[in-house]
Design a protein around this motif. Structure first.
Motif, mmCIF file in Angstrom:
data_model
loop_
_atom_site.group_PDB
_atom_site.id
_atom_site.type_symbol
_atom_site.label_atom_id
_atom_site.label_comp_id
_atom_site.label_asym_id
_atom_site.label_seq_id
_atom_site.Cartn_x
_atom_site.Cartn_y
_atom_site.Cartn_z
ATOM 1 N N PRO A 1 0.921 -1.368 -0.145
ATOM 2 C CA PRO A 1 0.037 -0.021 0.029
ATOM 3 C C PRO A 1 0.728 1.267 -0.064
ATOM 4 C CG PRO A 1 -0.049 -0.980 2.101
ATOM 5 C CD PRO A 1 0.687 -1.914 1.293
ATOM 6 N N LEU A 2 0.253 2.483 -0.078
ATOM 7 C CA LEU A 2 0.893 3.769 -0.326
ATOM 8 C C LEU A 2 1.395 4.221 1.052
ATOM 9 C CD1 LEU A 2 -1.394 5.801 -2.959
ATOM 10 C CD2 LEU A 2 1.156 4.660 -3.307
ATOM 11 N N ASP A 3 0.780 3.617 2.050
ATOM 12 C CA ASP A 3 1.154 3.996 3.509
ATOM 13 C C ASP A 3 2.644 3.765 3.647
ATOM 14 O OD1 ASP A 3 1.368 4.760 6.017
ATOM 15 O OD2 ASP A 3 -0.304 3.274 6.617
ATOM 16 N N PRO A 4 3.652 4.784 3.982
ATOM 17 C CA PRO A 4 4.606 4.186 4.358
ATOM 18 C C PRO A 4 5.063 3.680 5.586
ATOM 19 C CG PRO A 4 4.538 6.665 4.230
ATOM 20 C CD PRO A 4 3.339 5.941 3.624
ATOM 21 N N GLU A 5 4.041 3.806 6.366
ATOM 22 C CA GLU A 5 4.234 2.906 7.734
ATOM 23 C C GLU A 5 3.862 1.432 7.491
ATOM 24 O OE1 GLU A 5 5.543 5.832 10.167
ATOM 25 O OE2 GLU A 5 4.858 4.022 10.789
ATOM 26 N N SER A 6 3.459 1.055 6.482
ATOM 27 C CA SER A 6 3.134 -0.242 6.113
ATOM 28 C C SER A 6 4.295 -1.156 6.599
ATOM 29 C CB SER A 6 2.864 -0.616 4.980
ATOM 30 O OG SER A 6 2.664 -1.905 4.665
ATOM 31 N N PRO A 7 4.184 -2.220 7.483
ATOM 32 C CA PRO A 7 5.442 -3.098 7.704
ATOM 33 C C PRO A 7 5.862 -3.871 6.473
ATOM 34 C CG PRO A 7 3.723 -3.181 9.466
ATOM 35 C CD PRO A 7 3.061 -2.559 8.399
ATOM 36 N N SER A 8 5.009 -4.205 5.366
ATOM 37 C CA SER A 8 5.387 -4.918 4.302
ATOM 38 C C SER A 8 6.070 -4.025 3.441
ATOM 39 C CB SER A 8 4.199 -5.457 3.552
ATOM 40 O OG SER A 8 3.371 -4.351 2.933
ATOM 41 N N LEU A 9 6.137 -2.692 3.412
ATOM 42 C CA LEU A 9 6.827 -1.759 2.826
ATOM 43 C C LEU A 9 8.284 -1.568 3.030
ATOM 44 C CD1 LEU A 9 6.774 0.249 0.209
ATOM 45 C CD2 LEU A 9 5.983 1.819 1.571
ATOM 46 N N ASP B 1 8.928 10.170 9.808
ATOM 47 C CA ASP B 1 10.080 9.831 10.793
ATOM 48 C C ASP B 1 9.750 9.200 11.987
ATOM 49 O OD1 ASP B 1 8.317 11.269 12.136
ATOM 50 O OD2 ASP B 1 9.418 13.387 12.354
ATOM 51 N N ARG B 2 8.557 8.426 12.223
ATOM 52 C CA ARG B 2 8.305 7.436 12.872
ATOM 53 C C ARG B 2 8.492 7.947 14.432
ATOM 54 N NH1 ARG B 2 7.671 2.950 10.267
ATOM 55 N NH2 ARG B 2 7.828 1.487 12.243
ATOM 56 N N ASN B 3 7.994 9.290 14.716
ATOM 57 C CA ASN B 3 7.793 9.704 15.922
ATOM 58 C C ASN B 3 6.618 9.445 16.528
ATOM 59 O OD1 ASN B 3 6.799 11.739 14.682
ATOM 60 N ND2 ASN B 3 8.011 13.383 15.447
ATOM 61 N N GLY B 4 5.611 8.928 15.970
ATOM 62 C CA GLY B 4 4.389 8.663 16.678
ATOM 63 C C GLY B 4 3.376 9.940 16.182
ATOM 64 N N CYS B 5 3.696 10.940 15.514
ATOM 65 C CA CYS B 5 3.010 12.270 15.157
ATOM 66 C C CYS B 5 3.088 12.342 13.692
ATOM 67 C CB CYS B 5 3.467 13.411 16.005
ATOM 68 S SG CYS B 5 3.217 13.344 17.755
ATOM 69 N N ASP B 6 1.932 12.552 13.168
ATOM 70 C CA ASP B 6 1.956 12.801 11.680
ATOM 71 C C ASP B 6 2.651 14.032 11.377
ATOM 72 O OD1 ASP B 6 0.005 15.080 11.465
ATOM 73 O OD2 ASP B 6 -1.280 13.592 12.296
ATOM 74 N N THR B 7 2.894 14.221 9.916
ATOM 75 C CA THR B 7 3.764 15.551 9.546
ATOM 76 C C THR B 7 2.998 17.040 9.725
ATOM 77 O OG1 THR B 7 4.814 14.102 7.703
ATOM 78 C CG2 THR B 7 4.952 16.255 7.521
ATOM 79 N N ARG B 8 1.526 16.762 9.522
ATOM 80 C CA ARG B 8 0.997 17.980 9.756
ATOM 81 C C ARG B 8 1.313 18.661 11.275
ATOM 82 N NH1 ARG B 8 -2.769 21.578 8.737
ATOM 83 N NH2 ARG B 8 -4.454 22.299 10.364
#
Length: 434
Positions: free
Chosen positions: A110-118, A169-176
């Motif tokens: 999927p497009l979600d960069p948080e996806s573990p498979s990606l 950046d995987r800090n638990g908060c979205d970019t916005r």
């Protein structure tokens, strides 16, 4: 059925049998006559045949090999594909992928960069090149950008730049929320976790005004996050050649994001420097410099009109540096020179007194000449140690005085790293002094 068995095995045979049963049932249902299958001449028998055909079709589809199913679906949809979908498919097929990392199209992730498979398949969310070197002048960096015509907007879609406001950046908060935390002051959060910004104050660099932000359905749009280089503009100037991961990095790069007044952001749209500049003229040099840094980092080009507009802005601030995360080079401490060796002064030898011959009568002794005073050796010259060369100031960017104070850099003086007129409210050469 034999043809179906050859092409799709048992599943193919069942599908072809279902088609035959469906045609037979339709004939009996429509005419009320016997068919070649010797069904009773009743429409009820035709309805039963259609039901059996439907069941056979489902069973055949489940039993058919996966590749054959895909071929069958492609063949059935060939005549119904819209021009837009065909064009998008052609664009996706023709788009080169310079990175060796697997793309979303290649992996099926999927497009979600948080996806573990990606992430598990080795894809990375990173720019194609590093940011400009420290202390690069924006006008010099502009000269390195290619000038080309604008490519067609065909095929552009926001989803091509990854999930909107992903947590790259995987800090638990979205970019916005990360951007709001960077640009706002007096921030309050929706809960005890410092992540989702509930309220705060923005010193908007685009308009030079102060905006109060309050999260809510009707109020959140007062402060929007602008892509300094718009996504659509990037798509038409080279981003089609980037991978999905690189476009995701572009859409979430802090250097390419700025909190600003909502209506002003809407007015900008996807304009470039040739069609739109911030109303606050004092911020235009920095705005254009950020666009140049972003385009250089992501291998994008500029149109001739855009290049000329950027050059006109930078003509009034030729010393403007291109923003970068690169650190200033650390000057090596000079090694102390060895102290010069001073040869000892030669010892002074006093001459021996002359012998006096005895006089025949009165002997008057002649005093010996006084020995000259010894000459003191000259003091050794002190070694000359060159003063250390101060390191060049690092290029820094502070969205507001709160960010400068948080970094321990306030107050900022004219000519020092991070100083810009937008932060110097009283124009006295000292910003963020209180």
């Amino acid at each position: 059925m034999i043809l179906g068995a050859f092409s799709g095995g048992i599943g193919g045979a069942l599908v072809f049998l279902a088609i035959s049963a469906a045609l037979t049932g339709l004939y009996v249902l429509a005419t009320g006559r016997r068919s070649w299958a010797f069904l009773p001449a009743k429409r009820k028998a035709g309805a039963v045949a259609l039901t059996v055909a439907f069941a056979l079709f489902i069973a055949g589809g489940l039993a058919m090999p996966r590749s054959a199913t895909a071929d069958l679906q492609a063949a059935s949809s060939e005549g119904t594909a819209s021009p837009a979908s065909a064009e998008a498919s052609a664009t996706a097929t023709a788009t080169p992928t310079p990175s060796s990392a697997p793309t979303v199209q290649e992996t099926g992730a999927p497009l979600d960069p948080e996806s573990p498979s990606l992430l598990a398949q080795g894809a990375s969310v990173a720019a194609p090149k590093s940011q400009p070197a420290f202390a690069t002048k924006a006008v010099d960096l502009l000269a390195t950008l290619p000038s080309k015509g604008r490519a067609p907007k065909t095929g552009y879609d926001r989803a091509l730049f990854g999930q909107a406001w992903a947590d790259v950046d995987r800090n638990g908060c979205d970019t916005r929320n990360d951007t709001l935390k960077r640009d706002l002051t007096g921030i309050k959060y929706t809960n005890s976790v410092p992540c989702k910004v509930r309220s705060g104050t923005l010193a908007d660099p685009y308009t030079g005004t102060t905006i109060n932000f309050l999260r809510g359905t009707a109020t959140s749009s007062a402060v929007q996050i602008d892509h300094v280089v718009a996504l659509s503009d990037a798509w038409q100037k080279g981003a089609q050649q980037l991978t999905t991961e690189q476009r995701t990095a572009f859409a979430n790069d802090p250097l390419n994001l700025q909190s600003t007044d909502g209506p002003t952001n809407m007015q900008k749209g996807d304009g470039d420097a040739a069609t739109w500049l911030p109303p606050n003229k004092g911020f235009r040099c920095e705005y254009v410099a950020r666009q140049i840094s972003v385009k250089a980092t992501y291998s994008l080009w500029v149109t001739q009109a855009e290049h000329d507009a950027m050059a006109r802005i930078l003509a009034d601030c030729s010393g403007q540096l291109a923003p970068t995360n690169e650190k200033a080079p650390v000057a090596a401490a000079p090694s102390p020179e060895p102290a010069p060796v001073v040869a000892p002064a030669p010892a002074v030898v006093a001459p021996a007194p002359a012998a006096v011959a005895p006089a025949p009568a009165v002997v008057v002794p002649v005093p010996a000449p006084a020995a000259p005073a010894p000459v003191a050796p000259a003091p050794a010259p002190a070694p000359v140690v060159p003063a250390p060369v101060p390191a060049a100031p690092a290029a820094a960017y502070y969205a507001n005085c709160a960010a400068a104070k948080l970094a321990g850099a306030a107050p900022l003086y004219a000519g020092s790293a991070g100083y810009r007129p937008a932060l110097d409210r009283d124009s006295d050469g000292v910003a963020c002094e209180s």
